[in-house]
Structures are given as C-alpha cells and as structure tokens.
Write a protein that holds these residues in place. Structure first.
Motif, PDB file in Angstrom:
ATOM      1  N   UNK A 458    -137.580  49.326 -31.459  1.00  0.00           N
ATOM      2  CA  UNK A 458    -138.777  50.173 -31.395  1.00  0.00           C
ATOM      3  C   UNK A 458    -139.355  50.281 -29.978  1.00  0.00           C
ATOM      4  N   UNK A 459    -138.468  50.132 -28.986  1.00  0.00           N
ATOM      5  CA  UNK A 459    -138.904  50.261 -27.579  1.00  0.00           C
ATOM      6  C   UNK A 459    -138.893  51.743 -27.209  1.00  0.00           C
ATOM      7  N   UNK A 460    -140.026  52.271 -26.737  1.00  0.00           N
ATOM      8  CA  UNK A 460    -140.163  53.704 -26.477  1.00  0.00           C
ATOM      9  C   UNK A 460    -139.327  54.144 -25.275  1.00  0.00           C
ATOM     10  N   UNK A 461    -139.450  53.462 -24.168  1.00  0.00           N
ATOM     11  CA  UNK A 461    -138.764  53.896 -22.947  1.00  0.00           C
ATOM     12  C   UNK A 461    -137.250  53.845 -23.110  1.00  0.00           C
ATOM     13  N   UNK A 472    -143.169  61.419 -25.040  1.00  0.00           N
ATOM     14  CA  UNK A 472    -144.075  62.091 -25.981  1.00  0.00           C
ATOM     15  C   UNK A 472    -143.289  62.769 -27.102  1.00  0.00           C
ATOM     16  N   UNK A 473    -142.144  63.351 -26.716  1.00  0.00           N
ATOM     17  CA  UNK A 473    -141.287  63.977 -27.748  1.00  0.00           C
ATOM     18  C   UNK A 473    -140.817  62.922 -28.746  1.00  0.00           C
ATOM     19  N   UNK A 479    -143.569  59.881 -35.367  1.00  0.00           N
ATOM     20  CA  UNK A 479    -144.742  60.082 -36.229  1.00  0.00           C
ATOM     21  C   UNK A 479    -144.429  61.042 -37.369  1.00  0.00           C
ATOM     22  N   UNK A 480    -143.650  62.108 -37.083  1.00  0.00           N
ATOM     23  CA  UNK A 480    -143.273  63.046 -38.134  1.00  0.00           C
ATOM     24  C   UNK A 480    -142.385  62.357 -39.177  1.00  0.00           C
ATOM     25  N   UNK A 481    -141.461  61.534 -38.707  1.00  0.00           N
ATOM     26  CA  UNK A 481    -140.605  60.803 -39.640  1.00  0.00           C
ATOM     27  C   UNK A 481    -141.443  59.882 -40.523  1.00  0.00           C
ATOM     28  N   UNK A 482    -142.458  59.241 -39.928  1.00  0.00           N
ATOM     29  CA  UNK A 482    -143.320  58.379 -40.708  1.00  0.00           C
ATOM     30  C   UNK A 482    -144.063  59.129 -41.786  1.00  0.00           C
ATOM     31  N   UNK A 483    -144.589  60.343 -41.398  1.00  0.00           N
ATOM     32  CA  UNK A 483    -145.319  61.131 -42.403  1.00  0.00           C
ATOM     33  C   UNK A 483    -144.394  61.565 -43.534  1.00  0.00           C
ATOM     34  N   UNK A 484    -143.157  61.977 -43.200  1.00  0.00           N
ATOM     35  CA  UNK A 484    -142.207  62.394 -44.244  1.00  0.00           C
ATOM     36  C   UNK A 484    -141.835  61.226 -45.157  1.00  0.00           C
ATOM     37  N   UNK A 485    -141.767  60.023 -44.606  1.00  0.00           N
ATOM     38  CA  UNK A 485    -141.390  58.833 -45.390  1.00  0.00           C
ATOM     39  C   UNK A 485    -142.578  58.191 -46.077  1.00  0.00           C
TER      40      UNK A 485
END
Length: 508
Positions: A458-461, A472-473, A479-485
């Motif tokens: 879960x490392x962003x860079x 940001x992308x 975040x979209x994947x989280x909302x769908x799940x």
C-alpha cells in the motif's frame, strides 16, 4: 480299525485267495476301507452299489464256456467307475474256476479280485462286515462322549479357554489356535512365540471383513480352517484348526462344541470390553472438564494409568462396517499398560498417547484407509484445544485425501495457509469481480491497480512509479475501487480484507 480286503483275506485265509493284485504286501488298493458288502448276480449291479462297497458274486451272470472278454471287460469297467473297492468271486458252485477273461479285465482296470472257495457263504462275510462297522460306530460314539466330557471338565479349570483348546488338540491330534477380535493370539504363558505369519494374516483378513465366515488355507501342505466367532455386526475372535478331519462326524461335533465354548468365553470378554468403553467415555469427559484427579485414579486402578503429558491427540472417523479398529486399540492399550487411552465420541475415535506418538497408531489407521488428524505437545489442561486442533487436521486430511495430517503443518503455513487449505479462491474472485466488470465496461485498470498497490504494501510512491501514473491518479483509482467494494481503504481492517482477497484470488 476299518474293514479292508486285506483284513477279510486274513480272517478267511483258508477259503480265500487274492488274485489281483498278485503282490499284496505293499499294495494300497486292498487297504481301502470297505463301507458295505453286496452280493449280486445281475449283469449290471451298479445301480445298487456305491463308492466304497465290496461286491461278491458266484458268476452266474457270465457264460460258463465263453472266452469272449467283452462282457467281462464292460462289467469290471462299470464297477471301477462306480468306485467299488473290490470283487469277490465264488467257486465252484457255478464256475469250477475263475474265468481268465474276468481276471484279465480286473488287471486292466486295477480292480482288486479275490477268490472265495469251499462254498464259504457270502452272508457270513456280509454279516461280519456289518458287525465290524457297527462296532466301529459304537466305539466312535463312546469316544465322542468321553471326549465331550473331557472338554467339559477342561472348561471348568481356572484357565478354561486354554484348557479346552489343549484338550481338543489331545483328543483329535490336531492344532488349535484362538485369536481375539484384534487378531492377536490368545495363549497360555508357557506357549512358544508365534511364528505363523500366514495364519496371522489370514485371521486378520477374516476379522477385518466383519462378518461370520469359515475359510481354509494351506501352509506347507497342511490345511487350516479359519472360523470366525461372534456376530456379524461385531466379531469376537477366530479359531484356527489344523490337521482336523472334518469328514469324521465325531471329530466335527467335538470341534463345534469347542467353537461354542470359545464363543461363550469371548462373548464374556466382549461384555467386559464394552463396560470398559463406557468407562473410558466417562473418564474422557472428566478430563475435558479438568477433573484429572478422579480420571487418573480410576484409570490407574483399571488400566494402570493415563499417558504422561505432553500428549498427542489423534482423531479419526469411526468406521461403520467393522469394530476391528476398536479391538486393535483395546489390544494396544492393554499391552502398553496405561500409556495409551482411547475412547469413542459421537462418530469419532479419539486416542491419547505420549508425545511423540508411536508410529504404530498411524500405521494401524492407514492400513484400514482411515484418515487421521493429530495435535501434539498438548497439556492436560488444554485437552479441549488439542481435540479441536486434531479435528481440524482430520477435516483437512479428508478434504485432501491424505492418510494423516498434523495440526502443526497449519501453524507452519500460518493463517493464510489455513485459508488456502479451505480453497477460498472462488470467494476472493467473487469479491473482486466488481472491479473486473468495471474495467471491462469502462476500459479501466482498477483491478491491476489494487493488485500492484497491495503487493507494494500500500505504498503510494512505489506503486505510482511501477504503474507509471501520478500519485493523485493512483489515489483516485484506489478510492473508486474502495467505493465499488464497499470498503474504506483508509482503515487497516478494510485494507487487510482487500489484501487477503488479492492474495487468494489466484488460488484453486
């Protein structure tokens, strides 16, 4: 002694003479027992004869001066095929001398032939044979009664079961071996070591079938009868008799009497074992509740104690077709004197041994294709946990088709290994399917993104660099994947659920 042609010739030596065979000193054909005597002048008396009979005739059915050998040859051939043991020919009432063609025919067909001269009555010979057969039968009946009494007296001795077998061997000059329900030889302390491996194998094979049966095996030219004892739903043991003449009614009756007495003794032994099974079940429940003092005191007085901690717990499914496993465990517990404890619980067999567990137990279950789960290094205080762990290992053994599984194998693989063992990859793919469907519909890469993200802890860079996108992308995609799940991926709990699903989605 049975009546034979030789004994008849000896009794009437002055009025009989052996013709065929010419040399009678070692000829076995004239020593065959005679079961009855007939006299007949019929051209074909065979419908009234049986195997073992002796035929007497004065030859009135034959022509006096004919030298044609055909009627003689066919006559003798019929007698031989019927199993007649011999032919006595009387002279000189009809024929002054023995027809040469009859003698030649007897030689060709190997039928013993003797002359009866001086008008000796055939009735005298027949009566003598009948009297001897009656005397022999009466003697056999007297012997049978005496042998039955001797066996009954042997049964009253302190070691009655061993004594009746010894008496049977003495009376019938045979060998008698008794085996318990687990296939172990029941012997007296003075018996030599048992080296009859083929007999042991035959007994165990018969007992493992779990049904009443009688079979025969031949070892080094000697025939042995293996007779199982008990009921079809639970056998009590087996009796092996060697060198016994089952065709002798008196001997067979005595053997059946011994089988009955042995069955009674083994049934009594079975009743005691049944009481022990109930006692073991009660003691095991006491151990689960933590009452070790009472359980230990009772087990010590009955079996010599309980196995020492740390324990190994074995759990196996109880077979429905046979109780052979329980009988074998009873034998092991008896021989190991308290270092083994076993019981039944619902449809399971539970065994407690010292750690490490003897390999014989796993081999015993494996030999009968019964899967086993084990848990080791268990203290008495954690017995419930040990049973649960062994049960869990048993379920995995059943699912994977392995003969045995130890719970520590799961510990070596960790929690993820346990989940993989449950084959939950289908569930993981079902959870992540919403991401896959979104990618197909929109031409997006949410599933690939979250996979790389969790692989990079879960490392962003690091994830953005690997995917070649802006941070940001990446955040927007996650975040979209989280909302769908339906997950809040800012929370550790939900991140772990996503991480687990990604790890397991490629399993199965």
């Amino acid at each position: 002694m049975p009546v034979t042609i030789r004994s008849l010739l000896h009794r009437w030596d002055a009025s009989t003479r052996l013709i065929v065979p010419a040399q009678d000193e070692t000829e076995p054909s004239i020593d065959v027992p005679v079961t009855w005597v007939h006299s007949s002048e019929l051209p074909d008396p065979t419908p009234f004869l049986d195997a073992g009979h002796l035929l007497l005739t004065d030859g009135s059915q034959f022509p006096r001066r004919s030298r044609d050998r055909d009627p003689y040859d066919s006559y003798v051939a019929r007698l031989s095929e019927r199993g007649v043991v011999g032919l006595g020919f009387g002279t000189p009432l009809i024929h002054r001398q023995l027809p040469d063609a009859l003698e030649s025919a007897c030689r060709r067909h190997g039928l013993p032939l003797f002359l009866v001269t001086d008008l000796t009555p055939f009735l005298a010979i027949a009566r003598y044979v009948a009297d001897e057969l009656a005397n022999e039968q009466q003697a056999r009946i007297r012997w049978s009664l005496q042998a039955q009494r001797a066996v009954a007296r042997a049964a009253q001795r302190p070691d009655g079961l061993i004594s009746i077998l010894a008496e049977l061997e003495n009376q019938l000059d045979c060998s008698a071996m008794l085996f318990d329900a687990a296939g172990a030889r029941i012997r007296s302390p003075g018996d030599p070591p048992d080296l009859d491996t083929p007999i042991h194998d035959a007994v165990r094979a018969a007992l493992e079938q779990g049904v009443r049966s009688s079979s025969r095996i031949v070892i080094d030219g000697q025939e042995f009868t293996v007779q199982t004892i008990g009921h079809s739903n639970r056998l009590d043991g087996a009796l092996v008799l060697g060198g016994l003449d089952w065709a002798d009614p008196a001997a067979a009756d005595l053997a059946h009497s011994v089988i009955g007495l042995a069955s009674l003794a083994l049934t009594q032994k079975r009743s005691l074992e049944k009481a022990h099974h109930h006692l073991r079940a009660g003691l095991f429940e006491q151990l689960l509740k933590g009452d070790r003092v009472l359980a230990t005191r009772t087990a010590t007085s009955v079996w010599g104690g309980l196995p020492s901690a740390p324990l190994t717990v074995l759990v196996a499914r109880r077979p429905h077709h046979s109780d052979f496993i329980l009988d074998a465990l009873e034998r092991e517990a008896e021989e190991r004197g308290g270092r083994v404890f076993f019981t039944e619980r619902e449809n399971r067999i539970l065994v407690l041994t010292e750690t490490p567990s003897p390999a014989e137990f796993l081999q015993l279950f494996s030999r009968h294709s019964i899967p086993v789960g084990t848990a080791d290094a268990i203290p008495f205080e954690a017995l419930s946990r040990g049973v649960a762990e062994a049960e869990r290992a048993l379920l995995h053994a059943i699912q994977t088709g392995q003969p045995s599984v130890a719970f520590r194998e799961f510990l070596d693989r960790g929690m993820l290994g346990l989940l993989r063992a449950q084959k939950v990859g289908t569930v993981a793919r079902g959870i992540l399917r919403v991401l896959h469907d979104h990618d197909v519909d929109r031409g997006a890469e949410l599933l690939t993104t979250v996979r790389v993200w969790v692989q990079n802890e879960c490392a962003w860079d690091a994830t953005a660099r690997e995917l070649g996108i802006h941070r940001h992308t990446l955040r927007n995609r996650v975040q979209l994947a989280g909302r769908l799940l339906g997950l809040d991926l800012d929370l550790l709990r939900d991140r772990l659920e996503l991480w687990t699903a990604v790890q397991l989605m490629t399993e199965d």
